[in-house]
Design a protein around this motif. Structure first.
Motif, mmCIF file in Angstrom:
data_model
loop_
_atom_site.group_PDB
_atom_site.id
_atom_site.type_symbol
_atom_site.label_atom_id
_atom_site.label_comp_id
_atom_site.label_asym_id
_atom_site.label_seq_id
_atom_site.Cartn_x
_atom_site.Cartn_y
_atom_site.Cartn_z
ATOM 1 N N LEU A 11 55.097 -63.832 9.342
ATOM 2 C CA LEU A 11 54.382 -65.003 9.351
ATOM 3 C C LEU A 11 53.326 -64.920 7.911
ATOM 4 N N LEU A 12 52.760 -65.794 6.743
ATOM 5 C CA LEU A 12 52.294 -66.049 6.130
ATOM 6 C C LEU A 12 51.045 -67.321 6.415
ATOM 7 N N ILE A 13 49.847 -67.830 6.273
ATOM 8 C CA ILE A 13 49.423 -68.484 6.869
ATOM 9 C C ILE A 13 48.495 -68.842 5.448
ATOM 10 N N GLU A 14 48.344 -69.947 5.764
ATOM 11 C CA GLU A 14 47.586 -70.745 4.555
ATOM 12 C C GLU A 14 46.396 -72.177 5.104
ATOM 13 N N CYS A 15 45.982 -72.914 4.021
ATOM 14 C CA CYS A 15 45.411 -73.822 4.170
ATOM 15 C C CYS A 15 44.914 -74.380 2.237
ATOM 16 N N GLU A 16 44.822 -75.671 2.395
ATOM 17 C CA GLU A 16 44.618 -76.099 1.431
ATOM 18 C C GLU A 16 43.382 -77.225 1.576
ATOM 19 N N MET A 17 42.684 -77.433 0.981
ATOM 20 C CA MET A 17 41.647 -78.698 1.259
ATOM 21 C C MET A 17 40.970 -79.096 0.052
ATOM 22 N N PHE A 25 35.052 -75.102 6.245
ATOM 23 C CA PHE A 25 35.852 -74.229 6.937
ATOM 24 C C PHE A 25 35.322 -72.545 6.902
ATOM 25 N N ARG A 26 35.078 -72.129 5.470
ATOM 26 C CA ARG A 26 34.248 -70.460 5.524
ATOM 27 C C ARG A 26 33.231 -69.895 6.935
ATOM 28 N N THR A 27 32.889 -70.764 7.292
ATOM 29 C CA THR A 27 31.833 -70.804 8.302
ATOM 30 C C THR A 27 32.265 -70.440 9.734
ATOM 31 N N ARG A 28 33.112 -71.430 9.658
ATOM 32 C CA ARG A 28 34.078 -71.426 11.414
ATOM 33 C C ARG A 28 35.167 -70.803 10.934
ATOM 34 N N ASN A 38 40.438 -64.763 3.861
ATOM 35 C CA ASN A 38 41.669 -64.470 1.920
ATOM 36 C C ASN A 38 41.346 -65.539 1.115
ATOM 37 N N GLU A 39 40.231 -65.534 0.459
ATOM 38 C CA GLU A 39 39.904 -66.538 -0.915
ATOM 39 C C GLU A 39 41.072 -67.169 -1.718
ATOM 40 N N ALA A 40 42.222 -65.978 -1.791
ATOM 41 C CA ALA A 40 43.596 -66.158 -2.091
ATOM 42 C C ALA A 40 44.451 -67.650 -1.431
ATOM 43 N N SER A 41 43.780 -67.487 0.059
ATOM 44 C CA SER A 41 45.555 -67.615 1.030
ATOM 45 C C SER A 41 44.797 -69.292 0.663
ATOM 46 N N MET A 42 43.767 -69.478 -0.136
ATOM 47 C CA MET A 42 42.541 -70.822 0.259
ATOM 48 C C MET A 42 42.563 -72.021 -1.014
ATOM 49 N N TRP A 49 41.605 -84.729 1.745
ATOM 50 C CA TRP A 49 41.102 -85.735 2.547
ATOM 51 C C TRP A 49 40.124 -84.919 2.922
ATOM 52 N N GLY A 50 41.225 -83.498 4.297
ATOM 53 C CA GLY A 50 40.820 -82.921 4.507
ATOM 54 C C GLY A 50 41.396 -81.763 4.630
ATOM 55 N N VAL A 51 41.769 -80.248 5.825
ATOM 56 C CA VAL A 51 42.104 -78.699 5.396
ATOM 57 C C VAL A 51 43.833 -79.639 6.053
ATOM 58 N N GLU A 52 44.542 -78.954 4.830
ATOM 59 C CA GLU A 52 45.787 -78.421 6.060
ATOM 60 C C GLU A 52 46.135 -77.216 6.271
ATOM 61 N N TYR A 53 46.982 -77.257 7.152
ATOM 62 C CA TYR A 53 46.386 -75.958 8.171
ATOM 63 C C TYR A 53 48.138 -75.401 8.134
ATOM 64 N N ARG A 54 48.484 -74.546 7.316
ATOM 65 C CA ARG A 54 49.732 -73.755 7.149
ATOM 66 C C ARG A 54 50.473 -72.747 7.745
ATOM 67 N N MET A 55 51.495 -72.435 8.604
ATOM 68 C CA MET A 55 51.695 -71.537 8.703
ATOM 69 C C MET A 55 52.915 -71.358 8.385
ATOM 70 N N TYR A 56 54.204 -70.689 7.608
ATOM 71 C CA TYR A 56 55.259 -70.067 7.271
ATOM 72 C C TYR A 56 55.446 -69.006 7.866
ATOM 73 N N PHE A 57 56.823 -68.976 8.367
ATOM 74 C CA PHE A 57 57.753 -67.983 9.258
ATOM 75 C C PHE A 57 59.182 -68.001 9.667
#
Length: 108
Positions: A11-17, A25-28, A38-42, A49-57
């Motif tokens: 499982l690889l979890i990443e996001c784009e924003m 996002f950091r606060t939540r 992990n800032e490298a995965s942000m 326009w918003g946050v995209e939440y992605r899970m690769y697995f």
């Protein structure tokens, strides 16, 4: 849901924003995970326009079928970014559920 989440392998979890969403996002993330993300995965994409939440697995077919039955749009990955894993889900609710259960941004 436990069986489905535990069946998500490699499982690889990443996001784009956009930059203007990062602090919220950091606060939540800190509140849910109990540690900083992990800032490298942000990834910063100011054209978002918003946050995209992605899970690769990777997962066996019964897990993939279960995720689809639960209402998740499980995409097959054969080309493009993330294609070294068989599947991708873009879903905010699942992202936060994974973080709450001890998964984290990056490779789990």
């Amino acid at each position: 849901m436990d069986e489905l989440i535990n069946g998500m392998q490699n499982l690889l979890i990443e996001c784009e924003m956009p930059e203007n969403r990062k602090q919220k996002f950091r606060t939540r993330y800190q509140a849910v995970a109990g540690h900083a993300p992990n800032e490298a995965s942000m990834q910063t994409q100011n054209n978002k326009w918003g946050v995209e939440y992605r899970m690769y697995f990777d997962a066996p077919s019964d897990i993939v079928d279960g995720l689809r039955d639960a209402g998740f749009n499980v995409e097959d990955r054969t080309t493009g970014y993330g294609a070294e894993r068989a599947y991708r889900i873009n879903d905010e609710e699942l992202f936060w559920e994974l973080i709450a259960r001890g998964r984290h941004l990056g490779l789990n």
